[in-house]
Design an enzyme around this catalytic site. Structure first.
Site, PDB file in Angstrom:
ATOM      1  CD  GLN A 249      -2.864   1.059   0.073  1.00 21.48           C
ATOM      2  OE1 GLN A 249      -3.402   0.018  -0.226  1.00 21.48           O
ATOM      3  NE2 GLN A 249      -3.053   2.174  -0.600  1.00 21.48           N
ATOM      4  N   GLY A 250       2.005   1.195   0.693  1.00 17.21           N
ATOM      5  CA  GLY A 250       2.897   2.351   0.719  1.00 17.21           C
ATOM      6  C   GLY A 250       3.440   2.686  -0.655  1.00 17.21           C
TER       7      GLY A 250
END
EC number: 3.1.-.-
Length: 600
Positions: A249-250
């Protein structure tokens, strides 16, 4: 040889150590045929097929059946298999890890090996494969370098006068301090040191939300010398990867900005929670880490590496001389995988290969590399010739179409065996006019469009923007009508008219009637406008004449005019069209001239 497999590299018998001789050329150039490598010590005929190597990945250190199965299920092997299908050269494991640096998190999953073929992993391999297509071609100098030049193994020959085929024992350099140059003395010294103080290793793996850690001692295990004494171990799993899309997600946030959803929020939270959990493990194991002789870390990608080296108060420095990477393919971050890696590191590798076979196979490798290089160069040259030929075809076809020379166009297609739906090249230059029919439409040449359709030009072909010829003909009614007429005359089965987005079929008579009707309507509107203009002109002239008479009477009668009527007259003139005003002015001047002549 059977006795060697019962020991690890730090517990070899004295008689074996005494017979070891360092083979410099063997260890530096790594000329061994790993088809003959075996942890079990089975002697293999050097003429047998190489079953311990992987042609797709160009490696030959798969010593056992389990290792071969494990490699075939690895992401690296699947990635290189895709490259081989598309006639691309394989990449090394380091290159593969570099390619997937921003994608790798989702390439690690559960401990179940069946998960390696999951939909998420396949998506990630496809994603990494497409990214690798942007990598430039390998230069010739690199192609000539054997990828095993910097081998992780150092090889020793076991001197045995009675043996027809020499035996070699290989050990991983990563298990020794100053691992660039391993000697027999260093091996003996390490064995003596290990008896007094067993080697202690720390092993860490992280990826895809999975974390596995172990601190183990090489303390002698009489049951199995390849099994360590585990001093501490920890596994953690957090949901951090994006299903289908892949990647962390980062990484997605860094590329596209923060996405607000329940899933993304949970993944962001879990990423931070995983970092905190790992930091807590480091904190709890601080004293054990200080006593470790070697530290092995697998952390692919900048985000994963930052967990170990960039966090506040990090216990591991990237410049620590004890730091190592795993010198072979690894799988998912699990405790069983750490145990497998430990066994791989401490198990001596055994090879039964004679020097003649080594040289012959090395020559064969070089010969195959030269052949592959020539094939690649030939393919590139052929592709370049093909591009030039396509560009030439495009130039001539457009020239004929621009001149509306349909006969020359069709003859050129026949003589060069080209389709009437030929795609113009280069495509990025001809996005809007990708085919002859698209080009004819943009030229607003209705006759040319009609001829192309009747010669088989497919109206369902899409241009580079995904538009059919009919869709880009909106600015010309005559061109659009030719598509409707062609649909009527050629029939519904001739083309896929629905896919071509062509309207309902109409006969040429219907189209002509519509055109005549439209023409008549325009003519009637023109005549009505002229009649209205003529009527307004006559009314204006009548008013002007009446006003002129009144003005004359007042001019020669009592009093003088204040010019109000003239203002009204000007206002009336302003309401007329410029052409009408000019006609009225001419008639006024003519009337004034006639009056002057009468007074004389």
């Amino acid at each position: 040889m059977g006795d060697i497999s019962k020991h690890n590299i730090f517990s070899l018998p004295e008689d074996i150590l005494a017979k070891l001789e360092l083979r410099e050329e063997y260890s530096v150039e790594e000329k061994t045929d790993s088809a003959n490598l075996s942890n079990q010590g089975d002697i293999v005929d050097s003429t047998q097929k190489n079953i311990s190597s992987c042609v797709n990945c160009q490696i030959d250190n798969l010593h056992t059946l389990d290792e071969r199965k494990s490699h075939i299920k690895s992401d690296w092997h699947r990635f290189n298999t895709k490259r081989k299908i598309t006639k691309l050269p394989p990449v090394s494991q380091d290159e593969f890890e570099s390619i997937i640096e921003d994608l790798p998190e989702s390439l690690s999953g559960s401990e179940s090996e069946t998960n390696s073929e999951s939909e998420e992993d396949n998506f990630q391999i496809e994603k990494a494969f497409k990214q690798s297509l942007n990598i430039g071609k390998v230069d010739s100098a690199d192609e000539n370098n054997n990828q095993r030049t910097n081998s992780p193994l150092t090889w020793f020959q076991l001197s045995n006068a009675s043996a027809e085929v020499p035996t070699y024992i290989g050990v991983y350099k990563h298990m020794f301090s100053g691992n660039n140059h391993i000697t027999k003395d260093l091996l003996v010294q390490q064995q003596n040191h290990n008896r007094q103080k067993p080697l202690q290793l720390a092993m860490f793996m992280v990826g895809g939300g999975h974390f596995a850690a172990m601190i183990a001692s090489n303390e002698f295990n009489p049951r199995d010398p390849h099994v360590p004494k585990v001093l501490a171990q920890k596994t953690i799993h957090r949901y951090t990867t994006r299903r289908k899309q892949g990647g962390s997600q980062g990484a997605a946030d860094n590329t596209k900005g923060n996405i607000h959803s329940a899933g993304s929020g949970l993944r962001r939270y879990n990423e931070q929670a995983l970092i905190k959990d790992i930091q807590q493990v480091f904190k709890d194991w601080g004293k054990l880490l200080e006593t470790c002789d070697l530290i092995f870390v697998r952390a692919i990608g900048s985000s994963n590496r930052s967990i170990f080296f960039s966090q506040p108060g990090a216990l591991i420095s990237p410049k620590d001389p004890k730091l190592r990477v795993f010198p072979f393919t690894t799988k998912r971050a699990t405790h069983s995988e750490l145990l497998r890696c430990y066994k791989e590191l401490v198990t001596p590798k055994i090879s039964h290969v004679d020097s003649i076979s080594i040289k012959a196979q090395e020559e064969e490798r070089k010969r195959q590399a030269e052949i592959e290089k020539e094939i690649r160069q030939s393919r590139l040259q052929e592709e370049e010739r093909k591009k030039k030929k396509l560009a030439k075809y495009t130039e001539v076809i457009i020239s004929n179409l621009k001149a509306s020379n349909i006969e020359a166009f069709l003859e050129y297609l026949r003589s060069n065996d080209l389709s009437i739906n030929f795609q113009f090249y280069p495509k990025n230059v001809h996005l809007h006019t990708s085919t002859p029919l698209h080009y004819a439409v943009t030229q607003k040449n209705a006759k040319l469009v009609a001829k192309l359709l009747r010669n088989g030009a497919d109206p369902a072909m899409l241009n580079g923007n995904g538009k059919t010829p009919f869709e880009i003909s909106t600015g010309n009614k005559e061109v659009k009508d030719e598509f409707l007429i062609a649909r009527h005359e050629l029939g519904e089965s001739f083309f896929d008219w629905e896919a071509a987005k062509v309207g309902a079929p109409q006969s040429r008579e219907q189209i002509q009637k519509q055109r005549q009707k439209a023409k008549t309507k325009l003519e009637n509107q023109r005549r009505d406008k002229e009649r209205q203009e003529e009527l307004r002109r006559k009314e204006a002239m009548q008013k002007i004449e009446e006003q002129s008479k009144r003005d004359y009477d007042k001019l020669h009668g009592e009093g003088h005019s204040l010019g109000i009527n003239n203002v009204r007259k000007v206002d009336e003139l302003q309401s007329l069209s410029p052409e009408m005003r000019m006609r009225i002015e001419r008639e006024k001047r003519a009337a004034a001239a006639m009056k002057r002549m009468q007074t004389k």
